[in-house]
Design a protein around this motif. Structure first.
Motif, short mmCIF file in Angstrom:
data_model
loop_
_atom_site.label_atom_id
_atom_site.label_comp_id
_atom_site.label_asym_id
_atom_site.label_seq_id
_atom_site.Cartn_x
_atom_site.Cartn_y
_atom_site.Cartn_z
N ILE A 159 3.02 -4.67 2.87
CA ILE A 159 3.53 -5.21 3.46
C ILE A 159 2.89 -6.93 3.43
O ILE A 159 3.58 -7.36 4.21
CB ILE A 159 1.89 -4.64 3.76
CG1 ILE A 159 1.31 -3.28 4.34
CG2 ILE A 159 1.48 -5.41 5.62
CD1 ILE A 159 0.76 -2.81 4.37
N TYR A 217 -5.56 -2.01 -1.33
CA TYR A 217 -4.10 -3.01 -1.22
C TYR A 217 -3.96 -3.29 -3.01
O TYR A 217 -4.11 -3.66 -3.67
CB TYR A 217 -3.99 -4.13 -0.83
CG TYR A 217 -3.88 -3.94 0.73
CD1 TYR A 217 -3.26 -2.92 1.56
CD2 TYR A 217 -5.95 -4.07 2.05
CE1 TYR A 217 -4.25 -2.88 2.61
CE2 TYR A 217 -6.16 -3.84 2.74
CZ TYR A 217 -4.93 -3.60 3.71
OH TYR A 217 -5.08 -2.98 5.27
N PRO A 250 3.45 -11.35 15.23
CA PRO A 250 2.94 -9.98 16.26
C PRO A 250 1.90 -9.39 15.79
O PRO A 250 1.76 -9.33 14.34
CB PRO A 250 4.56 -9.88 16.49
CG PRO A 250 5.23 -10.48 15.31
CD PRO A 250 4.55 -12.15 15.30
N ASN A 251 1.85 -7.55 16.30
CA ASN A 251 0.47 -6.51 16.13
C ASN A 251 1.72 -6.47 14.79
O ASN A 251 3.05 -6.43 14.61
CB ASN A 251 0.65 -6.01 17.21
CG ASN A 251 0.15 -6.39 18.34
OD1 ASN A 251 0.60 -5.43 19.40
ND2 ASN A 251 -1.43 -6.74 18.12
N GLY A 252 0.91 -5.92 13.81
CA GLY A 252 1.78 -5.33 12.69
C GLY A 252 2.36 -6.24 11.88
O GLY A 252 3.20 -5.57 10.32
N ALA A 253 2.02 -7.90 11.77
CA ALA A 253 2.52 -9.21 10.73
C ALA A 253 2.13 -8.80 10.03
O ALA A 253 2.90 -8.93 8.23
CB ALA A 253 3.17 -10.13 12.14
N GLU A 262 -9.49 -12.04 15.11
CA GLU A 262 -9.32 -11.83 16.54
C GLU A 262 -10.54 -11.68 16.66
O GLU A 262 -10.85 -10.53 17.32
CB GLU A 262 -8.45 -10.36 16.37
CG GLU A 262 -7.11 -10.44 16.01
CD GLU A 262 -5.97 -9.23 16.75
OE1 GLU A 262 -6.41 -8.62 17.94
OE2 GLU A 262 -5.22 -9.28 16.13
N HIS A 276 -4.04 -14.26 18.81
CA HIS A 276 -2.55 -14.51 19.47
C HIS A 276 -2.94 -14.59 20.84
O HIS A 276 -2.06 -15.41 21.47
CB HIS A 276 -3.60 -12.22 20.10
CG HIS A 276 -3.03 -11.68 19.21
ND1 HIS A 276 -1.52 -11.33 18.35
CD2 HIS A 276 -3.42 -10.31 18.84
CE1 HIS A 276 -1.41 -10.40 17.49
NE2 HIS A 276 -3.04 -10.00 17.73
N LYS A 329 -1.33 -9.72 9.99
CA LYS A 329 -2.09 -10.87 9.27
C LYS A 329 -3.53 -10.09 8.47
O LYS A 329 -4.11 -10.77 8.03
CB LYS A 329 -2.49 -11.13 11.13
CG LYS A 329 -1.47 -12.27 11.17
CD LYS A 329 -1.93 -12.13 12.48
CE LYS A 329 -2.18 -11.44 13.88
NZ LYS A 329 -0.63 -10.38 13.65
N SER A 330 -4.37 -8.91 9.77
CA SER A 330 -5.90 -8.40 9.21
C SER A 330 -5.22 -8.09 7.92
O SER A 330 -5.78 -8.19 6.58
CB SER A 330 -5.62 -7.27 9.41
OG SER A 330 -5.91 -7.57 10.95
N THR A 331 -3.83 -7.47 6.75
CA THR A 331 -3.67 -6.91 5.48
C THR A 331 -3.82 -8.94 4.55
O THR A 331 -5.14 -8.22 3.68
CB THR A 331 -2.76 -6.74 5.51
OG1 THR A 331 -2.51 -5.61 6.49
CG2 THR A 331 -1.96 -6.23 4.20
N LYS A 370 4.47 0.83 -0.21
CA LYS A 370 4.91 -0.02 1.11
C LYS A 370 4.39 -1.78 1.00
O LYS A 370 3.49 -1.60 0.93
CB LYS A 370 4.09 0.66 2.84
CG LYS A 370 5.36 0.05 3.46
CD LYS A 370 4.18 0.71 4.93
CE LYS A 370 4.58 -0.36 5.88
NZ LYS A 370 3.19 0.44 7.21
N ILE A 428 0.67 -1.01 -0.18
CA ILE A 428 -0.03 -0.09 0.24
C ILE A 428 1.11 1.16 -0.41
O ILE A 428 1.94 1.62 0.76
CB ILE A 428 -0.98 -0.26 1.12
CG1 ILE A 428 -1.68 1.08 0.88
CG2 ILE A 428 -0.39 0.11 2.60
CD1 ILE A 428 -3.08 1.01 1.79
N GLN A 462 -11.58 -7.49 11.75
CA GLN A 462 -11.74 -7.62 13.33
C GLN A 462 -11.97 -5.72 14.01
O GLN A 462 -12.23 -5.89 14.97
CB GLN A 462 -9.97 -7.13 13.34
CG GLN A 462 -9.39 -6.81 14.45
CD GLN A 462 -7.30 -6.71 14.51
OE1 GLN A 462 -7.17 -6.85 13.89
NE2 GLN A 462 -7.11 -6.61 15.57
#
Ligand SMILES: Nc1ncnc2c1ncn2[C@@H]1O[C@H](COP(=O)(O)OP(=O)(O)OP(=O)(O)O)[C@@H](O)[C@H]1O
Ligand SMILES: [Mg+2]
Lengths: 249, 481
Positions: free
Chosen positions: A16, A53, A35-38, A171, A203, A40-42, A14, A11, A85
């Motif tokens: 992801i 995206y 971990p957060n920001g890895a 989540e 998580h 997953k949601s993307t 960048k 995106i 989420q």
């Protein structure tokens, strides 16, 4: 059922997702942790067809058909479901009206008539009972003023109504109290069959105590860096992610 | 494909007016221009009594001294009042008892509009008084109403048949001098409806009138007078659509409602006049004065769904004269492309314990401007009066505007006034959420807009609500590729 090959996505230039491979067969449950920001949601959003995206490499196939160019609603019609989420609010549109529209639009796409109101009502009652939902939620505006847990339960209610082939639960456990977690997880288990598949993003092990995964994957920095069976989740619960980061380094 | 608000806006621009056609029923039209002779000629054409002619002339004289107001948040080329033909009537002027007698071409027009009369009659139990190009051509259900003593007829007929009632009430709620457009209307109104509900009578059906403008370049000046006698009840529906024309069409209607002690009137409007093309050319100018006066314990509700017109200037108002009287205003205004709407209400509290409610929903898309203008005035005598106002705006795209101008004047310290306002945008996330559930973007927008408008849609009579909901969808149709 779902094949993801070397998926790269970005995106605003960048990157992801940096090369994801994932194979999910009918009847399987896959857990995705990380971990957060890895990313997953993307990943979940991209499978569902979120257009902001850009897929720069790789492809996504559902039952042999490349779906990466399809609009999100077309993917939904083919049986992809995402439990968000962060479910959004739609003021003035009741849960009932929303799910009715969703079902009938999906039927329309398949060349079917609207579901008769009587059948719709019966189904709504059954599924609300399955998730032990207070029926007064059904006439409230979608997600408006819902507590975190209520939103998540409502997501699974919609899943129950739409009976998807591939459900991605992002989540879904967060925000649920201990009883709600059990109810929702049992609901998901009841909906499981050998013809559908579930990807659970979480998580915590506690959800996986109920929804037993066949595979556990660790997503880290846009890649799946480790895969294993259910025991991998227990190991992560115990040790955290540091040891994986070290392994990679 | 990525769907952005820019795309949405582009798509909205391409929206075509659904009902863009007009029939070529032969018409008799006066030469353009307005002077005392024209006013006299209109009155003569209608075979009016002397007092009516004089009333019109007085209005014309007042109008000449007035100036077109420009305080509203709308910008347009002022109509050239001497360039308008002030009277137009279908030449085959039929007095009809049944649909069989109606010009088949006219019937076809109604069918294309989706307001097939026979269907209406059969299904909806609605008495319809069609106003076609300023002259009523069909009246139905007169008999059923007659049995209850209800009078529902073209105002021109009422002037002939019930002159005492018309004379008593005409201009009592909206005086000739009230404003520029009201004065003009009083001078030249060609037709409209008259309705009288006798004491204690509950009107057994929704009364409805369909207005259309059909003759290019002729103004339409409707006059509606509705009198609800003590303890009576009526629900009145008004809806319209117009053929596509390339020149501005002026419409300046006046609606007067008298609600006597313990009576209740519901007045619902769906307005869908030609809004102009996507460059903002053409379209109807809609300058309307609507006002109701409520006596003791009387109640009036204005409900309106406004999707059409190039320029709208409209403030259905309530004068709460009697103690315990109630005024309500529920409005949805949709503007798209270059449409401009300045609409709202005035709640004038005169009596004690009077109560008013205002719910306004503005939806703006394209390059349109949507303004809410509301006045809540609590006068000295109006002890214990209350008002609740809620004004919500929904924006689509970045080039449209939503404006709120609430004016509050409280001259009595016991007044209780609440005002709430919100502005929101349809979010990408909301659209994606709907898409993910199998609902395409067009349907999603309709769903979100309907949800946003729900409090008002719920106030409409059932069959009208469905129509209105469709209209909202049509107005925002083509908003996605
Ligand atoms: N629309 C976006 N614009 C900019 N950055 C984004 C966008 N979406 C995701 N990202 C970035 O991509 C990365 C992955 O985000 P993502 O939401 O997929 O993480 P996650 O693994 O689901 O994390 P969490 O466990 O916290 O939910 C983050 O750094 C995030 O900030
Ligand atoms: Mg996430």
């Amino acid at each position: 059922m779902l094949h993801i090959q070397n998926l790269h996505a970005s995106i605003d230039d960048k990157e992801i997702l940096k090369g994801i491979d994932l194979n999910v067969k009918a009847g399987e449950v896959h857990a995705i942790m990380g971990p957060n920001g890895a990313g997953k949601s993307t990943m979940a959003n991209i499978i569902a067809g979120k257009e902001e995206y850009e897929i720069t490499q790789g492809n996504i196939t559902l039952e042999g058909e490349d779906i990466s160019e399809l609009a999100p609603e077309e993917r939904a019609h083919k049986g992809v479901f995402l439990s968000f989420q962060y479910p959004v609010e739609i003021p003035g549109v009741t849960v009932t009206n929303f799910i009715k529209t969703a079902i009938n639009e999906t039927r329309k796409a398949k060349g079917l008539e609207d579901m008769p109101a009587k059948d719709m009502l019966k189904m709504i009652r059954e599924k609300a009972a399955l998730l032990e939902m207070d029926r007064k939620f059904l006439s409230r505006s979608l997600n408006q003023g819902f507590s975190g847990g209520e939103k998540k339960r409502n997501e699974i209610f919609q899943m129950a109504m739409l009976e998807p082939k591939l459900a991605i639960l992002d989540e879904t456990d967060s925000g649920l109290d201990i009883d709600a977690l059990r109810i929702v997880a049992n609901g998901v288990n009841k909906l499981k069959s050998k013809n559908n598949a579930v990807i659970v993003i979480t998580h915590y092990q506690r959800l996986l105590d109920y929804i037993k995964p066949d595979f556990v994957h660790v997503l880290y920095d846009g890649k799946i860096v480790k895969s294993g069976d259910a025991s991998l989740a227990l190991e992560l619960e115990e040790k955290g992610y540091d040891w994986i980061k070290k392994e990679l380094a | 494909m990525k769907y952005t608000e820019d795309d949405l806006e582009k798509e909205l621009e391409n929206q075509e007016y659904k009902y863009g056609f007009y029939t070529d029923i032969e018409s008799e039209t006066f030469a353009k221009g307005l002077n005392e002779d024209v006013v006299r000629a209109i009155s003569k054409k209608k075979n009016e009594p002397e007092w009516m002619t004089e009333w019109r002339l007085e209005a014309f004289r007042v109008w000449k001294t007035m100036e077109e107001p420009d305080w509203a948040n709308v910008h347009y080329a002022k109509p050239k009042f001497q360039d308008i033909a002030y009277y137009s009537a279908p030449k085959k002027k039929p007095k009809l008892n049944s649909l069989d007698e109606v010009d088949p071409e006219l019937l076809d027009t109604f069918k294309r509009l989706g307001i097939s009369l026979d269907e209406q009659k059969r299904l909806a139990n609605v008495a319809v008084d069609i106003v076609m190009d300023s002259v009523s051509v069909a009246t139905t259900f007169k008999k059923t109403l007659g049995e209850k003593g209800i009078i529902f007829m073209p105002i021109s007929e009422a002037i002939q048949e019930h002159p005492e009632l018309v004379k008593k009430y005409l201009g009592t709620v909206v005086p000739i001098k009230d404003n520029f457009y009201a004065a003009l209307n009083s001078a030249v109104f060609s037709d409209g409806s008259f309705c009288y509900i006798p004491k204690g009578v509950k009107c057994p059906m929704e009364l409805s009138t369909y207005f259309r403008i059909n003759e290019g370049g002729t103004g339409q000046f409707e006059r509606t007078l509705l009198v609800a006698d003590k303890g009576s009840y009526v629900s009145y529906l008004e809806g319209c659509t117009a053929p596509e024309r390339d020149e501005n069409q002026l419409h300046a209607a006046v609606v007067e409602i008298i609600v006597m002690d313990d009576a209740e009137v519901k007045y619902s409007t769906v307005q869908n006049w030609y809004p102009g093309n996507k460059e903002g050319k053409g379209g109807v100018y809609n300058f309307v004065t609507k006002r109701a006066i409520c006596e003791t314990n009387a109640k009036v509700s204005w409900t309106q769904v406004e999707t059409g017109s190039a320029v709208t200037w409209k403030y259905p108002s309530c004068i709460l004269k009697g103690n315990y009287s109630v005024g309500e205003f529920y409005s949805i205004a949709v503007t798209n492309n270059h449409q401009q709407a300045d609409t709202g209400t005035k709640m004038i509290h005169l009596g004690k314990n009077t109560k008013s409610t205002i719910i306004s929903k503005g939806i703006s898309a394209g390059k349109s401007q949507n303004s809410y203008r509301g006045l809540v005035q609590i006068n000295k005598r109006a002890t214990n009066s209350r008002n609740f106002s809620q004004c919500d705006s929904l924006l689509m795209g970045n080039e449209c505007g939503a404006h709120t101008f609430p004016y509050i004047e409280a001259k009595n310290t016991s007044a209780h006034i609440e005002h709430e306002a919100t502005t929101s945008k349809i979010g990408e996330d909301q659209l994606f959420y709907c898409n993910q559930r199998g609902i395409d973007t067009e349907k999603a927008i309709a769903l979100i807009v309907n949800g946003f408008s729900k409090e008002v849609l719920n106030k409409l009579p059932m069959e009208f609500a469905v129509e209105a909901q469709k209209l909202l969808e049509i107005s925002l149709e083509g908003s996605v590729g």
